[in-house]
Design a protein around this motif. Structure first.
Motif, PDB file in Angstrom:
ATOM      1  N   ALA A  36       6.239  13.095 -99.701  1.00  0.00           N
ATOM      2  CA  ALA A  36       6.147  15.145 -99.319  1.00  0.00           C
ATOM      3  C   ALA A  36       7.588  15.122 -98.654  1.00  0.00           C
ATOM      4  N   VAL A  39      11.018  14.982-101.457  1.00  0.00           N
ATOM      5  CA  VAL A  39      11.139  16.073-102.279  1.00  0.00           C
ATOM      6  C   VAL A  39      11.754  16.815-101.801  1.00  0.00           C
ATOM      7  N   THR A  40      12.683  17.513-103.132  1.00  0.00           N
ATOM      8  CA  THR A  40      13.696  18.918-102.206  1.00  0.00           C
ATOM      9  C   THR A  40      13.720  19.764-102.723  1.00  0.00           C
ATOM     10  N   TRP A  41      12.762  20.502-101.265  1.00  0.00           N
ATOM     11  CA  TRP A  41      12.276  22.114-101.412  1.00  0.00           C
ATOM     12  C   TRP A  41      13.367  23.216-101.869  1.00  0.00           C
ATOM     13  N   PRO A  42      12.871  23.661-103.433  1.00  0.00           N
ATOM     14  CA  PRO A  42      13.728  24.927-103.287  1.00  0.00           C
ATOM     15  C   PRO A  42      13.950  25.362-102.189  1.00  0.00           C
ATOM     16  N   THR A  43      14.905  26.361-102.202  1.00  0.00           N
ATOM     17  CA  THR A  43      15.559  27.231-101.217  1.00  0.00           C
ATOM     18  C   THR A  43      14.666  29.165-101.065  1.00  0.00           C
ATOM     19  N   ARG A  44      14.562  29.380-100.786  1.00  0.00           N
ATOM     20  CA  ARG A  44      14.283  30.692-100.957  1.00  0.00           C
ATOM     21  C   ARG A  44      14.963  31.874-101.934  1.00  0.00           C
ATOM     22  N   THR A  47      14.133  30.276-105.493  1.00  0.00           N
ATOM     23  CA  THR A  47      12.956  30.632-106.004  1.00  0.00           C
ATOM     24  C   THR A  47      12.949  31.982-106.223  1.00  0.00           C
TER      25      THR A  47
END
Length: 84
Positions: A36, A39-44, A47
């Motif tokens: 976890a 993981v490269t999480w998207p920015t707000r 999204t």
């Protein structure tokens, strides 16, 4: 009949076998947390842009199929005299 063979210089690789009782919950949770973190999480902003693009495309698709459905219904009513 088709046969598939492995080249002589390459052997089949198998997953390492662990000697033990089986599932280790602590190791599993540790591995999940480590994955976890990678993981490269998207920015707000990303999204919101992606969600907006999806909503626009869904709206365009709905309008397109509504128009096509109305034209087909008009054609069926004109040809056969059935329908609303």
């Amino acid at each position: 009949m088709v046969s598939v063979s492995t080249p002589k210089n390459e052997s089949r690789k198998t997953a390492p076998q662990k000697n033990g009782s089986g599932f280790n919950l602590v190791a599993y949770v540790r591995d999940v947390r480590a994955e976890a973190k990678r993981v490269t999480w998207p920015t707000r902003r990303n999204t919101l842009i992606t969600s907006g693009a999806v909503l626009v495309m869904v709206t365009v698709t709905c309008i397109f199929f509504f128009i096509v459905d109305q034209l087909i219904g008009l054609g069926v009513r004109g040809l056969f005299g059935v329908g609303g």
